[in-house]
Design an enzyme around this catalytic site. Structure first.
Site, PDB file in Angstrom:
ATOM      1  N   LYS A  22       0.727  -1.134  -0.147  1.00 10.36           N
ATOM      2  CA  LYS A  22      -0.063   0.025   0.137  1.00 10.36           C
ATOM      3  C   LYS A  22       0.862   1.235   0.127  1.00 10.36           C
ATOM      4  O   LYS A  22       1.667   1.415   0.834  1.00 10.36           O
ATOM      5  CB  LYS A  22      -0.814   0.115   1.207  1.00 10.36           C
ATOM      6  CG  LYS A  22      -1.864   1.200   1.529  1.00 10.36           C
ATOM      7  CD  LYS A  22      -2.705   1.116   2.520  1.00 10.36           C
ATOM      8  CE  LYS A  22      -3.417   2.558   3.072  1.00 10.36           C
ATOM      9  NZ  LYS A  22      -4.327   2.530   4.003  1.00 10.36           N
ATOM     10  N   ASP A  52      -2.479  10.071   3.965  1.00  7.78           N
ATOM     11  CA  ASP A  52      -3.965   9.630   4.036  1.00  7.78           C
ATOM     12  C   ASP A  52      -4.623  10.596   5.165  1.00  7.78           C
ATOM     13  O   ASP A  52      -4.586  10.558   6.212  1.00  7.78           O
ATOM     14  CB  ASP A  52      -3.898   8.180   4.473  1.00  7.78           C
ATOM     15  CG  ASP A  52      -5.422   7.598   4.654  1.00  7.78           C
ATOM     16  OD1 ASP A  52      -6.437   8.431   4.117  1.00  7.78           O
ATOM     17  OD2 ASP A  52      -5.746   6.822   5.298  1.00  7.78           O
ATOM     18  N   LYS A  74     -10.420  12.415   8.584  1.00  6.16           N
ATOM     19  CA  LYS A  74      -9.767  11.964   9.714  1.00  6.16           C
ATOM     20  C   LYS A  74     -10.103  13.262  10.643  1.00  6.16           C
ATOM     21  O   LYS A  74      -9.766  14.172  10.266  1.00  6.16           O
ATOM     22  CB  LYS A  74      -8.529  11.526   9.521  1.00  6.16           C
ATOM     23  CG  LYS A  74      -8.173  10.184   8.877  1.00  6.16           C
ATOM     24  CD  LYS A  74      -6.948   9.559   9.038  1.00  6.16           C
ATOM     25  CE  LYS A  74      -6.690   8.512   8.057  1.00  6.16           C
ATOM     26  NZ  LYS A  74      -7.218   7.305   8.793  1.00  6.16           N
ATOM     27  N   ASP A  97       1.701   6.146   5.731  1.00  6.76           N
ATOM     28  CA  ASP A  97       0.382   4.954   5.061  1.00  6.76           C
ATOM     29  C   ASP A  97       1.106   4.434   3.999  1.00  6.76           C
ATOM     30  O   ASP A  97       0.301   3.762   3.215  1.00  6.76           O
ATOM     31  CB  ASP A  97      -0.893   5.966   4.919  1.00  6.76           C
ATOM     32  CG  ASP A  97      -1.916   5.183   4.888  1.00  6.76           C
ATOM     33  OD1 ASP A  97      -1.842   3.955   5.821  1.00  6.76           O
ATOM     34  OD2 ASP A  97      -3.125   5.329   4.455  1.00  6.76           O
ATOM     35  N   ASP A 157     -12.282   7.133   3.666  1.00  7.51           N
ATOM     36  CA  ASP A 157     -10.952   7.080   4.375  1.00  7.51           C
ATOM     37  C   ASP A 157     -10.784   5.312   4.226  1.00  7.51           C
ATOM     38  O   ASP A 157      -9.684   5.015   4.749  1.00  7.51           O
ATOM     39  CB  ASP A 157     -11.243   7.338   5.785  1.00  7.51           C
ATOM     40  CG  ASP A 157      -9.980   7.256   6.599  1.00  7.51           C
ATOM     41  OD1 ASP A 157      -8.928   7.259   6.106  1.00  7.51           O
ATOM     42  OD2 ASP A 157     -10.094   7.522   7.711  1.00  7.51           O
ATOM     43  N   GLU A 182      -9.699   4.051   1.688  1.00  6.99           N
ATOM     44  CA  GLU A 182      -8.872   3.952   0.332  1.00  6.99           C
ATOM     45  C   GLU A 182      -8.027   2.889  -0.005  1.00  6.99           C
ATOM     46  O   GLU A 182      -7.682   2.717  -0.939  1.00  6.99           O
ATOM     47  CB  GLU A 182      -8.220   5.557   0.186  1.00  6.99           C
ATOM     48  CG  GLU A 182      -6.819   5.626   1.012  1.00  6.99           C
ATOM     49  CD  GLU A 182      -6.633   5.360   2.347  1.00  6.99           C
ATOM     50  OE1 GLU A 182      -7.916   5.495   2.964  1.00  6.99           O
ATOM     51  OE2 GLU A 182      -5.516   4.949   2.789  1.00  6.99           O
ATOM     52  N   ARG A 230      -7.687  -0.291   0.518  1.00  6.88           N
ATOM     53  CA  ARG A 230      -8.409  -1.398  -0.038  1.00  6.88           C
ATOM     54  C   ARG A 230      -8.827  -0.974  -1.650  1.00  6.88           C
ATOM     55  O   ARG A 230      -8.672  -1.830  -2.457  1.00  6.88           O
ATOM     56  CB  ARG A 230      -9.471  -2.117   0.611  1.00  6.88           C
ATOM     57  CG  ARG A 230     -10.438  -1.114   0.995  1.00  6.88           C
ATOM     58  CD  ARG A 230     -11.774  -1.540   2.033  1.00  6.88           C
ATOM     59  NE  ARG A 230     -10.989  -1.267   3.334  1.00  6.88           N
ATOM     60  CZ  ARG A 230     -11.460  -1.390   4.607  1.00  6.88           C
ATOM     61  NH1 ARG A 230     -12.571  -2.048   4.756  1.00  6.88           N
ATOM     62  NH2 ARG A 230     -10.861  -1.116   5.515  1.00  6.88           N
TER      63      ARG A 230
HETATM   64  N1  BES Z   1      -4.353   4.128   6.705  1.00  7.77           N
HETATM   65  C1  BES Z   1      -5.819   3.910   7.458  1.00  7.77           C
HETATM   66  C2  BES Z   1      -5.439   3.002   8.682  1.00  7.77           C
HETATM   67  C3  BES Z   1      -4.458   3.090   9.715  1.00  7.77           C
HETATM   68  C4  BES Z   1      -4.895   3.545  11.028  1.00  7.77           C
HETATM   69  C5  BES Z   1      -3.292   2.818   9.631  1.00  7.77           C
HETATM   70  C6  BES Z   1      -4.238   3.905  11.851  1.00  7.77           C
HETATM   71  C7  BES Z   1      -2.266   3.104  10.631  1.00  7.77           C
HETATM   72  C8  BES Z   1      -2.705   3.618  11.740  1.00  7.77           C
HETATM   73  C9  BES Z   1      -6.835   3.433   6.534  1.00  7.77           C
HETATM   74  O1  BES Z   1      -6.589   3.996   5.363  1.00  7.77           O
HETATM   75  C10 BES Z   1      -8.173   3.860   7.234  1.00  7.77           C
HETATM   76  O2  BES Z   1      -8.229   4.974   7.272  1.00  7.77           O
HETATM   77  N2  BES Z   1      -8.925   2.730   7.546  1.00  7.77           N
HETATM   78  C11 BES Z   1     -10.017   3.009   8.161  1.00  7.77           C
HETATM   79  C12 BES Z   1     -11.041   2.154   7.654  1.00  7.77           C
HETATM   80  C13 BES Z   1     -12.645   2.300   8.071  1.00  7.77           C
HETATM   81  C14 BES Z   1     -13.034   3.668   7.380  1.00  7.77           C
HETATM   82  C15 BES Z   1     -13.225   1.073   7.528  1.00  7.77           C
HETATM   83  C16 BES Z   1     -10.163   2.815   9.653  1.00  7.77           C
HETATM   84  O3  BES Z   1      -9.216   1.878  10.131  1.00  7.77           O
HETATM   85  O4  BES Z   1     -10.672   3.622  10.354  1.00  7.77           O
HETATM   86 ZN    ZN Z   2      -5.064   4.695   4.632  1.00  9.55          ZN
HETATM   87 MN    MN Z   3      -7.621   5.779   5.243  1.00  6.19          MN
END
Ligand code: BES
Ligand code: ZN
Ligand code: MN
Length: 509
Positions: free
Chosen positions: A276, A281, A288, A299, A358, A360, A362
């Protein structure tokens, strides 16, 4: 830092300091520690007698040689109980020792290899490692522990302190060749990890998707592998609409980085690696909260891991084929950004309802995983800072592993153990798929808060078909806010060494 292996007697080592060790419970030192103690006139035994030196795990005792040795200082490292000693502890002791000696200004350091060659060492040796493995761990630990990200700090006094040479002193000439080779391997593992750390520590304003592509090209050139970097036009031609969808909110053009190492014969294992590569992000329109958002410059830690691991595999000349893919883009909000409710058709043809912009990672991985399949890889591993839910589930100690193939997962777990990187398997029951069934499109990009790490993995599974695949969620492990052992504060470079070890594992099939 230069690392050498020499045959000789530690008491003859000329330099600023020498490192020896002591297992817990030992009343009279043995091996190299005993020779040093004899030269010191029994200081180490005396310190043991008065209880100042116990050999407990984590103990560091600095002894001044006062002219009795060609070095000024002797650092005695506590190794803990022999039965608790592991290869990873060799990395840790090695790192702690050189960090301690760098802090006090040592430049020429001698060391013995920890945990082999003594009675206790023979014991641990029987439990699974030999002089060469311990030497590799020693070299890895030292180089990993001394890592600093200093690019943006002008000369301070700390930066002037560097260990120039680490000399491993070994008594047994028979071991010299294997140990010298082990140092070379350890250096490749550690330097690749440190290269990944550099990429992750680099901020989003300098490490854009374009710059990540440039850095990948540079790494490829140095390790002699092929690298192509595809831009928006080629991505449109490929139908990478999920990746392009995420990139829509940003001014920076997206990239798909393709690294190809052809080390093995045709028909042998072909490892596909996908990382990834979100260079920042923000969450996009589903933005966020401000707190800790700066950590999202990392990220792209999955991307860093696969780029560095592929280079290392090439430098080691492993007879395997590797295709590494990095979908790289920023995730930002703007008037042109992807919106909740939007529907994308991925490269595979599958339609995706974007519930949360968010989620993104996947989306960009969907296209890269499908592209990997078109490259006919025999095994597929992706590495991604995918979900906050994985951090909730496993904390910052273990990375999460998800699979459609138990045999490949077992190899990844074995590789993780060899590398000293903790990985914990997570469930993938078919029932979880219910949670990401789309209302309008075929699937949706979030399945709610419950089981968030699993539904993230389930989403990815839609794009791997029947290729044996493991997804590694490193959201909790890609960085650390506290220095520990061979891990400085900041980026960890996690999964570089596991992926290289996995390539080794796949060759033993
Ligand atoms: N990059 C984040 C996940 C993340 C969170 C990485 C904390 C490192 C530390 C990812 O893109 C994300 O935002 N995921 C969301 C998914 C949700 C919206 C289904 C999450 O984990 O909140
Ligand atoms: Zn992310
Ligand atoms: Mn994200």
């Amino acid at each position: 830092m230069d690392i050498r292996v020499v045959v000789g007697d530690v008491t003859k080592f000329r330099g600023d300091a020498v490192v020896v060790n002591l297992f817990e419970g030992v009343r009279a030192p043995v091996g190299a520690t005993a020779t040093v103690d004899a030269a010191l006139g029994g200081t180490i035994r005396k310190l043991i007698q008065v209880g100042e030196l116990t050999g407990k795990w984590g103990e560091q005792t600095l002894v001044h040689a006062l002219g009795k040795l060609p070095v000024d200082r002797v650092l005695v490292m506590g190794l803990g109980k022999p039965e608790d000693f592991t290869l990873d502890r060799v990395r840790i002791v090695s790192a702690e020792a050189v960090k301690h000696l760098r802090k006090i200004g040592a430049r020429q350091v001698g060391t013995i290899v920890h945990g082999v060659g003594t009675r206790e060492g023979a014991h641990t040796g029987a439990r699974g490692f030999n002089a060469a493995q311990a030497t590799q761990a020693l070299a890895e630990g030292a180089l990993l522990g001394l890592y600093r990200f200093t690019r943006y700090k002008r000369d301070n006094d700390d930066a002037k302190k560097v260990i120039e040479t680490l000399t491993i002193v070994e008594r047994d000439r028979q071991r010299l060749r294997a140990m010298t080779e082990a140092v070379r391997r350890g250096r490749i593992f550690a330097e690749a990890t440190n290269a990944a750390r550099d990429l992750v520590n680099e901020p989003g304003n300098t490490l854009t998707p374009t710059e990540l592509g440039r850095r990948a090209k540079e790494a490829a050139r140095r390790s002699g592998i092929r690298c192509r970097v595809l831009g928006p036009q080629e991505l449109r031609r490929l139908g990478a609409r999920a990746l392009l969808g995420v990139a829509r909110g940003s001014q920076e053009p997206p990239r798909l980085i393709v690294l190809e190492y052809r080390g093995g014969r045709r028909g042998g294992p072909h490892l596909g690696l996908v990382g990834k590569g979100i260079t920042f992000d923000s969450g996009g329109i589903s933005i966020k909260p401000a707190e800790k958002m700066e950590t999202m410059k990392g990220d792209m830690a999955g991307a860093a891991a696969v780029i560095a691991a592929t280079s290392a595999i090439a430098l080691l000349n492993l007879p395997i084929q590797v295709t590494a893919l990095v979908p790289a883009t920023e995730n930002l909000p703007s008037g042109t950004a992807l919106k909740p409710g939007d529907i994308l058709r991925a490269m595979s043809g599958k339609t995706i309802e974007v519930i949360n912009t968010d989620a993104e990672g996947r989306l960009v991985l969907a296209d890269a995983l499908h592209y990997a399949r078109t490259r006919k890889v025999s095994h597929l591993v992706d590495v991604a800072t995918l979900t906050g839910a994985c951090v909730v589930a496993l904390g910052t100690l273990n990375s999460g592993a998800f699979t459609n193939n138990q045999a490949l997962l077992d190899k990844v777990l074995a590789a993780g153990r060899a590398a000293g990187e903790k990985i914990w398997p997570m469930p993938m029951d078919a029932e979880y798929d219910e949670l990401i069934k789309g209302d309008i499109a075929e699937i949706k990009n979030t399945g709610g808060r419950k089981g968030g790490a699993i539904t993230g993995a389930k989403f990815l599974q839609h794009f791997v078909g029947d290729t044996p695949w493991v997804h590694l969620d490193i959201a909790g492990t890609f960085e650390t806010d506290k220095e520990k052992g061979y891990q400085p504060k900041g980026a960890t470079g996690v999964m570089v060494r596991t992926l290289v070890s996995l390539a080794v594992e796949l060759l033993s099939e």
